[in-house]
Design a protein around this motif. Structure first.
Motif, short mmCIF file in Angstrom:
data_model
loop_
_atom_site.label_atom_id
_atom_site.label_comp_id
_atom_site.label_asym_id
_atom_site.label_seq_id
_atom_site.Cartn_x
_atom_site.Cartn_y
_atom_site.Cartn_z
N ILE A 66 0.85 -1.20 0.00
CA ILE A 66 0.00 0.00 0.00
C ILE A 66 0.88 1.25 0.00
N ALA A 67 1.92 1.23 0.83
CA ALA A 67 2.80 2.40 0.92
C ALA A 67 3.59 2.65 -0.36
N ILE A 73 -1.01 9.62 -1.85
CA ILE A 73 -0.79 9.43 -0.42
C ILE A 73 -2.11 9.21 0.32
N ILE A 74 -3.22 9.55 -0.31
CA ILE A 74 -4.53 9.47 0.35
C ILE A 74 -4.91 8.02 0.67
N ASP A 75 -4.73 7.09 -0.26
CA ASP A 75 -5.10 5.70 -0.02
C ASP A 75 -4.35 5.08 1.16
N PRO A 76 -3.01 5.21 1.23
CA PRO A 76 -2.33 4.65 2.41
C PRO A 76 -2.80 5.26 3.72
N LEU A 81 -4.16 4.25 8.52
CA LEU A 81 -4.65 4.96 9.71
C LEU A 81 -6.08 4.55 10.06
N GLY A 82 -6.86 4.26 9.04
CA GLY A 82 -8.24 3.81 9.30
C GLY A 82 -8.28 2.56 10.15
N ASN A 83 -7.40 1.61 9.88
CA ASN A 83 -7.35 0.38 10.67
C ASN A 83 -6.89 0.65 12.11
N VAL A 84 -6.00 1.59 12.29
CA VAL A 84 -5.56 1.95 13.64
C VAL A 84 -6.69 2.67 14.38
N VAL A 85 -7.24 3.70 13.76
CA VAL A 85 -8.28 4.52 14.39
C VAL A 85 -9.53 3.69 14.71
#
Length: 170
Positions: A66-67, A73-76, A81-85
């Motif tokens: 992904i990175a 940069i939006i997708d990563p 961050l979505g999975n962390v949040v």
């Protein structure tokens, strides 16, 4: 003589316990919806089109891909961050609802990891999403952040004393 009955500590905490429980219940329902029921643009298309089952059991493989291979940069940011949040509220609210955990960072983080593994297993078995060890890692990090935050707040609450001046009855 005071005409109002005094409330013991447990009676004062009951409304807050109910609020925390309801918040946690709402969070769990939202978590189930987001991870198992809502359509996801990252759903697995499989080798022959929609419906294939995909999984990743190599740690950090999808994070790296992904990175490196995302066009923007939006997708990563959204995915990682979505999975962390997504799991920060789990780590924050679970110790407030299950008092036996006593704000144990290890126990709450382990519980978050187990819930994440359960979700990833359900995604593999019952949905057409990618079941991914990297999601478990990121969700566990989110749980750790959440429990660390609530533990820090409780620490501050115990260290900061607010004095309330009561009027003396005359």
């Amino acid at each position: 003589m005071n005409s109002q009955p005094s409330l013991n500590v447990n009676e004062k905490k009951k409304p807050m316990n109910t609020i925390f429980f309801l918040l946690f219940l709402f969070y769990v329902l939202a978590l189930i919806y987001v991870t198992l029921l809502a359509w996801n643009y990252g759903a697995s298309l499989g080798p022959a089109g929609p419906g294939g089952r995909n999984y990743n059991i190599t740690p950090f493989r999808s994070i790296y891909r992904i990175a490196v291979y995302s066009p923007t940069i939006i997708d990563p940011i959204k995915i990682l961050l979505g999975n962390v949040v997504l799991f920060i509220p789990f780590g924050f609210l679970l110790p407030l609802v299950v008092r036996k955990l006593k704000f144990s960072i290890i126990k709450v983080t382990f519980a978050g990891m187990c819930v994440s593994i359960l979700i990833e297993s359900a995604q593999f078995l019952f949905t057409y999403r990618v079941s991914n060890i990297d999601d478990v890692i990121l969700n566990t990090v989110g749980t750790f952040i959440g429990v660390t935050a609530i533990k820090f707040i409780v620490f501050l609450k115990r260290k900061i004393h607010i004095f309330v001046v009561k009027k003396q009855p005359q």
